[in-house]
Design a protein around this motif. Structure first.
Motif, PDB file in Angstrom:
ATOM      1  N   GLN A   1      14.582   9.837  -5.076  1.00 52.06           N
ATOM      2  CA  GLN A   1      14.828   9.173  -3.639  1.00 52.06           C
ATOM      3  C   GLN A   1      13.329   9.243  -3.547  1.00 52.06           C
ATOM      4  O   GLN A   1      13.461   7.350  -2.455  1.00 52.06           O
ATOM      5  CB  GLN A   1      15.901  10.118  -2.578  1.00 52.06           C
ATOM      6  CG  GLN A   1      15.911   9.139  -2.062  1.00 52.06           C
ATOM      7  CD  GLN A   1      17.335   9.956  -0.939  1.00 52.06           C
ATOM      8  OE1 GLN A   1      17.730  11.329  -0.782  1.00 52.06           O
ATOM      9  NE2 GLN A   1      17.787   9.015   0.004  1.00 52.06           N
ATOM     10  N   ALA A   2      12.621   9.845  -3.295  1.00 48.79           N
ATOM     11  CA  ALA A   2      11.406   9.437  -2.561  1.00 48.79           C
ATOM     12  C   ALA A   2      10.358   9.298  -2.990  1.00 48.79           C
ATOM     13  O   ALA A   2      10.559   7.674  -2.471  1.00 48.79           O
ATOM     14  CB  ALA A   2      10.533  11.356  -2.213  1.00 48.79           C
ATOM     15  N   GLU A   3      11.056   9.032  -4.670  1.00 49.54           N
ATOM     16  CA  GLU A   3       9.913   8.028  -5.497  1.00 49.54           C
ATOM     17  C   GLU A   3      10.457   6.562  -5.768  1.00 49.54           C
ATOM     18  O   GLU A   3       9.745   5.610  -5.184  1.00 49.54           O
ATOM     19  CB  GLU A   3      10.252   8.595  -6.666  1.00 49.54           C
ATOM     20  CG  GLU A   3       9.286   9.742  -7.326  1.00 49.54           C
ATOM     21  CD  GLU A   3       9.438   9.995  -8.711  1.00 49.54           C
ATOM     22  OE1 GLU A   3       9.885   9.530  -9.467  1.00 49.54           O
ATOM     23  OE2 GLU A   3       9.499  11.606  -9.006  1.00 49.54           O
ATOM     24  N   LYS A   4      11.267   6.570  -5.341  1.00 53.91           N
ATOM     25  CA  LYS A   4      12.811   5.567  -5.119  1.00 53.91           C
ATOM     26  C   LYS A   4      11.795   4.808  -3.892  1.00 53.91           C
ATOM     27  O   LYS A   4      11.797   3.307  -4.042  1.00 53.91           O
ATOM     28  CB  LYS A   4      14.261   5.540  -5.365  1.00 53.91           C
ATOM     29  CG  LYS A   4      15.098   4.332  -4.901  1.00 53.91           C
ATOM     30  CD  LYS A   4      16.490   4.469  -5.405  1.00 53.91           C
ATOM     31  CE  LYS A   4      17.087   3.227  -5.599  1.00 53.91           C
ATOM     32  NZ  LYS A   4      18.436   3.187  -5.521  1.00 53.91           N
ATOM     33  N   GLU A   5      11.710   5.770  -2.735  1.00 53.94           N
ATOM     34  CA  GLU A   5      11.748   5.128  -1.289  1.00 53.94           C
ATOM     35  C   GLU A   5      10.285   4.938  -1.196  1.00 53.94           C
ATOM     36  O   GLU A   5       9.576   3.355  -0.907  1.00 53.94           O
ATOM     37  CB  GLU A   5      11.682   6.137  -0.496  1.00 53.94           C
ATOM     38  CG  GLU A   5      13.280   6.425  -0.165  1.00 53.94           C
ATOM     39  CD  GLU A   5      13.502   6.968   0.769  1.00 53.94           C
ATOM     40  OE1 GLU A   5      12.414   7.836   1.040  1.00 53.94           O
ATOM     41  OE2 GLU A   5      14.431   6.944   0.914  1.00 53.94           O
ATOM     42  N   LYS A   6       8.909   5.224  -2.308  1.00 60.49           N
ATOM     43  CA  LYS A   6       7.907   5.302  -2.118  1.00 60.49           C
ATOM     44  C   LYS A   6       8.142   3.218  -3.295  1.00 60.49           C
ATOM     45  O   LYS A   6       6.698   2.526  -2.610  1.00 60.49           O
ATOM     46  CB  LYS A   6       6.767   6.527  -2.895  1.00 60.49           C
ATOM     47  CG  LYS A   6       6.271   6.263  -2.872  1.00 60.49           C
ATOM     48  CD  LYS A   6       5.223   7.491  -3.594  1.00 60.49           C
ATOM     49  CE  LYS A   6       3.549   6.829  -3.910  1.00 60.49           C
ATOM     50  NZ  LYS A   6       2.994   8.132  -4.472  1.00 60.49           N
TER      51      LYS A   6
ATOM     52  N   ARG B   1       7.379  -3.594  -0.360  1.00 67.92           N
ATOM     53  CA  ARG B   1       7.185  -4.365   0.890  1.00 67.92           C
ATOM     54  C   ARG B   1       5.792  -4.536   0.926  1.00 67.92           C
ATOM     55  O   ARG B   1       5.980  -5.399   1.499  1.00 67.92           O
ATOM     56  CB  ARG B   1       7.495  -3.649   1.358  1.00 67.92           C
ATOM     57  CG  ARG B   1       9.426  -4.009   1.272  1.00 67.92           C
ATOM     58  CD  ARG B   1      10.334  -2.991   2.828  1.00 67.92           C
ATOM     59  NE  ARG B   1       9.518  -1.883   3.960  1.00 67.92           N
ATOM     60  CZ  ARG B   1      10.809  -0.486   3.028  1.00 67.92           C
ATOM     61  NH1 ARG B   1      11.750  -0.741   2.040  1.00 67.92           N
ATOM     62  NH2 ARG B   1      10.253   0.471   2.810  1.00 67.92           N
ATOM     63  N   GLU B   2       4.852  -3.983   1.167  1.00 63.94           N
ATOM     64  CA  GLU B   2       3.804  -3.674   1.281  1.00 63.94           C
ATOM     65  C   GLU B   2       3.014  -4.743   0.415  1.00 63.94           C
ATOM     66  O   GLU B   2       1.678  -4.851   1.021  1.00 63.94           O
ATOM     67  CB  GLU B   2       2.827  -2.654   1.098  1.00 63.94           C
ATOM     68  CG  GLU B   2       2.992  -1.213   1.717  1.00 63.94           C
ATOM     69  CD  GLU B   2       2.822   0.303   1.961  1.00 63.94           C
ATOM     70  OE1 GLU B   2       1.559  -0.274   0.230  1.00 63.94           O
ATOM     71  OE2 GLU B   2       2.985   1.035   2.052  1.00 63.94           O
ATOM     72  N   LYS B   3       3.250  -4.544  -1.329  1.00 63.74           N
ATOM     73  CA  LYS B   3       2.573  -5.901  -2.204  1.00 63.74           C
ATOM     74  C   LYS B   3       3.055  -7.062  -0.858  1.00 63.74           C
ATOM     75  O   LYS B   3       1.891  -8.502  -1.690  1.00 63.74           O
ATOM     76  CB  LYS B   3       3.116  -5.754  -3.424  1.00 63.74           C
ATOM     77  CG  LYS B   3       2.224  -4.832  -4.325  1.00 63.74           C
ATOM     78  CD  LYS B   3       2.503  -4.489  -5.649  1.00 63.74           C
ATOM     79  CE  LYS B   3       1.973  -3.810  -6.441  1.00 63.74           C
ATOM     80  NZ  LYS B   3       2.402  -3.315  -7.918  1.00 63.74           N
ATOM     81  N   GLU B   4       3.953  -7.453  -1.268  1.00 64.95           N
ATOM     82  CA  GLU B   4       4.492  -8.272  -0.647  1.00 64.95           C
ATOM     83  C   GLU B   4       4.334  -8.955   0.500  1.00 64.95           C
ATOM     84  O   GLU B   4       3.388 -10.297   1.254  1.00 64.95           O
ATOM     85  CB  GLU B   4       5.717  -8.304  -0.588  1.00 64.95           C
ATOM     86  CG  GLU B   4       6.715  -8.571  -1.867  1.00 64.95           C
ATOM     87  CD  GLU B   4       8.168  -8.296  -1.122  1.00 64.95           C
ATOM     88  OE1 GLU B   4       8.881  -8.200  -0.201  1.00 64.95           O
ATOM     89  OE2 GLU B   4       9.597  -8.211  -1.988  1.00 64.95           O
ATOM     90  N   GLN B   5       3.278  -8.517   1.125  1.00 63.86           N
ATOM     91  CA  GLN B   5       3.167  -8.321   2.185  1.00 63.86           C
ATOM     92  C   GLN B   5       1.968  -8.543   2.523  1.00 63.86           C
ATOM     93  O   GLN B   5       1.099 -10.112   3.677  1.00 63.86           O
ATOM     94  CB  GLN B   5       3.231  -6.981   3.985  1.00 63.86           C
ATOM     95  CG  GLN B   5       4.397  -6.808   4.343  1.00 63.86           C
ATOM     96  CD  GLN B   5       4.766  -6.034   5.188  1.00 63.86           C
ATOM     97  OE1 GLN B   5       3.849  -5.073   4.896  1.00 63.86           O
ATOM     98  NE2 GLN B   5       5.507  -5.293   6.103  1.00 63.86           N
ATOM     99  N   GLU B   6       0.912  -8.267   1.176  1.00 70.17           N
ATOM    100  CA  GLU B   6      -0.580  -8.329   1.418  1.00 70.17           C
ATOM    101  C   GLU B   6      -0.463  -9.580   0.583  1.00 70.17           C
ATOM    102  O   GLU B   6      -1.508 -10.537   1.145  1.00 70.17           O
ATOM    103  CB  GLU B   6      -0.544  -7.136   0.438  1.00 70.17           C
ATOM    104  CG  GLU B   6      -2.353  -6.999  -0.032  1.00 70.17           C
ATOM    105  CD  GLU B   6      -3.319  -6.512  -0.569  1.00 70.17           C
ATOM    106  OE1 GLU B   6      -3.252  -6.763  -1.929  1.00 70.17           O
ATOM    107  OE2 GLU B   6      -2.620  -4.872  -0.749  1.00 70.17           O
TER     108      GLU B   6
END
Length: 184
Positions: free
Chosen positions: A114-119, A125-130
């Motif tokens: 679950q943590a890997e999926k969230e990561k 999301r960070e790539k999209e924002q970047e």
């Protein structure tokens, strides 16, 4: 030989006592077991009265047999479950810790997945924002040594040489942040 007989009888007595205790626990554990006991007791009472009066007792016998079968149907798995639990209990703290580690391991794997999926979702999301920032970060804000805030547009002379302290998507954003447009 005598010691062996004593051990045998001791084990048998312990088994019978534990069977009795587990039976009582199983009877008390569910309301339908108590209801079946009441039905059996009432049927025995009815049987006794009918027999005294020399009337037919077959209906009472049938009710008693069916109630006993139903009670056995519910109690036998419960009682064997208690004995099975005794067999499955870890004998030492090491085994108990090992079993806990295995359980924790399974839970840990699920949490890791679950943590890997969230990561991964967060990285996406960070790539999209970047990408959004890179797409619109075409105005470079620079603060001179005297403290003057100047922004440069892509068509400006010093745009390529400017190392920005801040970037902006629009000139309005740069102006609202206190920057003025470069004169060259």
């Amino acid at each position: 030989m005598r010691l062996l007989k004593i051990l045998f009888w001791l084990c048998l007595i312990i088994f019978v006592i534990s069977l009795f205790v587990y039976t009582i626990q199983c009877i008390i554990s569910a309301w339908w077991n108590i209801l079946l006991i009441i039905i059996i007791l009432l049927s025995l009472w009815w049987y006794k009265i009918r027999r005294k009066n020399q009337k037919s007792v077959w209906q009472g016998v049938i009710v008693i047999i069916l109630s006993l079968l139903l009670l056995a149907w519910f109690l036998i798995p419960c009682i064997f479950g208690h004995f099975k639990d005794l067999e499955e209990e870890p004998e030492t703290d090491t085994e108990m810790n090992h079993n806990q580690v295995l359980t924790d391991d399974e839970e840990g794997k699920e949490k890791e997945q679950q943590a890997e999926k969230e990561k991964e979702e967060q990285e996406e999301r960070e790539k999209e924002q970047e990408q959004e920032q890179q797409a619109c970060s075409n105005i470079r804000g620079n603060i001179s040594s005297s403290g003057t805030k100047i922004y440069h547009v892509p068509s400006g002379q010093f745009y390529d040489k400017t190392v920005p302290e801040e970037t902006f998507c629009t000139e309005a954003e740069a102006k609202s942040a206190g920057y003025r447009k470069s004169k060259l």
